[in-house]
Design an enzyme around this catalytic site. Structure first.
Site, PDB file in Angstrom:
ATOM      1  N   LYS A   1       7.209   2.513   5.230  1.00 45.60           N
ATOM      2  CA  LYS A   1       7.054   3.747   6.001  1.00 45.60           C
ATOM      3  C   LYS A   1       8.331   4.124   6.737  1.00 45.60           C
ATOM      4  O   LYS A   1       8.580   5.299   6.976  1.00 45.60           O
ATOM      5  CB  LYS A   1       5.891   3.616   6.999  1.00 45.60           C
TER       6      LYS A   1
ATOM      7  N   LYS B   1      -2.112   3.706  -7.929  1.00 48.41           N
ATOM      8  CA  LYS B   1      -3.342   3.909  -7.178  1.00 48.41           C
ATOM      9  C   LYS B   1      -3.540   5.389  -6.857  1.00 48.41           C
ATOM     10  O   LYS B   1      -2.577   6.094  -6.572  1.00 48.41           O
ATOM     11  CB  LYS B   1      -3.198   3.113  -5.869  1.00 48.41           C
TER      12      LYS B   1
ATOM     13  N   LYS C   1      -3.950  10.045  -1.559  1.00 49.10           N
ATOM     14  CA  LYS C   1      -4.016  11.382  -0.990  1.00 49.10           C
ATOM     15  C   LYS C   1      -2.636  11.922  -0.658  1.00 49.10           C
ATOM     16  O   LYS C   1      -2.463  13.113  -0.447  1.00 49.10           O
ATOM     17  CB  LYS C   1      -4.891  11.380   0.267  1.00 49.10           C
TER      18      LYS C   1
END
Ligand code: TRP
Length: 339
Positions: free
Chosen positions: A120, A202, A205
């Site tokens: 991140k 995967k 969103k």
């Protein structure tokens, strides 16, 4: 002490999900559906982890809307407040307080090694804030505050749960038994839903390509379009197998939606093409989501009821977690609060 007469207490399960926008079919199959199924056998405590969400910058109006919608959607999916607690993390102030305490028993080096932090901080290089760094100790506080026995987590959160265990053991080692050391909960059947556009990844969103994921609140037409466009292979036979990631993924989704086994699915589509199969998967998903979407619409239109739900759960959660926080603070040596 437990005696022969005391009824056996159910084990406590804690889990949380961030209200960071769209909730996908992947979240539903991988996590939410399992949460719903755990409610009879465990004392379940679920939270909307909104404090975690602001580690990435949020637009205030959207953030508020997302959180309320996520709350309503999870209720619509089957979280049952007669059985479980489901609250909004920021409403229960003990989480942030215990997180501060735990920060002081968590090492800089440990947090630096978290792969999610590394990922991140690359992705949001302009905002590598202290919250992003301390995210795992807040997560530890969420879990330890409720003396949770087990935590259902996906692969991406396993390292954080491992750290939670280390923090709990460290604290207990210094001060004596204070926190239950939680175990991971591995669901019996774990279908992982992959991207419809790149079935080796995967379903996410945050994918830029909206055709790669199905949101739980997608309209039927959009769901059908996404399945029609799903990436498959050139083999043209509906069967489970190596190198058929796209078909394997669609079979997994169809299986969860209909309860059919792979063999049953192969028989059903024997001699039929991928086009027919994709339509069937799309329709099964639309049918499965219809009652959830209807219930969501009803709930989101009843803000007073939603408020009542999250408030009642938060009050109970506060009572439980305050006990743990008080105990931990006493052990550390804080002067006892007299009010
Ligand atoms: N960090 C988790 C996620 O993004 C959400 C979360 C917050 C959580 N606190 C938790 C999950 C405690 C399990 C237990 O998926």
């Amino acid at each position: 002490m437990e005696t022969a007469n005391t009824p056996e207490r159910k084990k406590v399960i804690f889990s949380a999900i961030q209200p960071s926008g769209t909730i996908t079919l992947g979240n539903y199959v991988g996590a939410l559906r399992n949460w719903v199924g755990l409610q009879d056998d465990y004392d379940c405590i679920f939270a909307l982890a909104d404090l975690h969400t602001i580690t990435v910058r949020q637009d205030p109006a959207k953030f508020r809307k997302n959180a309320l919608e996520a709350y309503a959607l999870l209720l619509a999916c089957g979280i049952d407040l007669d059985k479980s607690l489901f609250f909004i993390q920021s409403h229960v102030h003990t989480h942030a307080e215990l997180a501060w305490l735990l920060n002081c028993y968590t090492q800089f080096g440990e947090l630096s090694r978290m792969t999610q932090f590394k990922d991140k901080s690359q992705k949001h290089a302009d905002n590598v804030n202290v919250g992003l760094f301390a995210y795992p100790s807040l997560m530890a506080a969420d879990i330890l505050a409720y003396q949770a026995d087990m935590v259902p987590v996906g692969l991406d959160q396993k390292q954080h749960l491992e750290l939670t265990r280390n923090i709990a053991e460290r604290f207990n080692g210094i001060y004596g038994q204070t926190f239950k050391v939680p175990d991971p909960y591995i669901p019996k059947v774990g279908a992982k839903i992959m991207s419809l556009q790149d079935p080796t990844r995967k379903m996410s969103k945050s994918d830029e390509n909206v055709n790669s994921y199905v949101a739980l609140l997608d309209k039927p037409d959009d769901i059908m379009r996404k399945f029609k466009r799903a990436i498959t292979d050139s083999d043209a036979q509906v069967r489970y197998g190596e190198g058929k990631d796209g078909i394997n993924n669609l079979m997994g989704i169809y299986s969860v939606m209909t309860g059919k086994t792979n063999e049953e699915i192969e028989r059903e589509f024997d001699g039929k093409g991928y086009g027919d199969f994709k339509l069937a998967v799309g329709e099964a998903v639309v049918d499965h989501l219809r009652p959830i979407q209807e219930e969501f619409t009803r709930l989101i239109g009843d803000k007073a009821y939603l408020e009542q739900c999250y408030t009642k759960s938060a009050e109970t959660a506060l009572r439980i977690s305050q006990r743990t926080l008080d105990k931990a603070m006493k052990k550390v040596g804080f002067v006892k609060r007299a009010f």
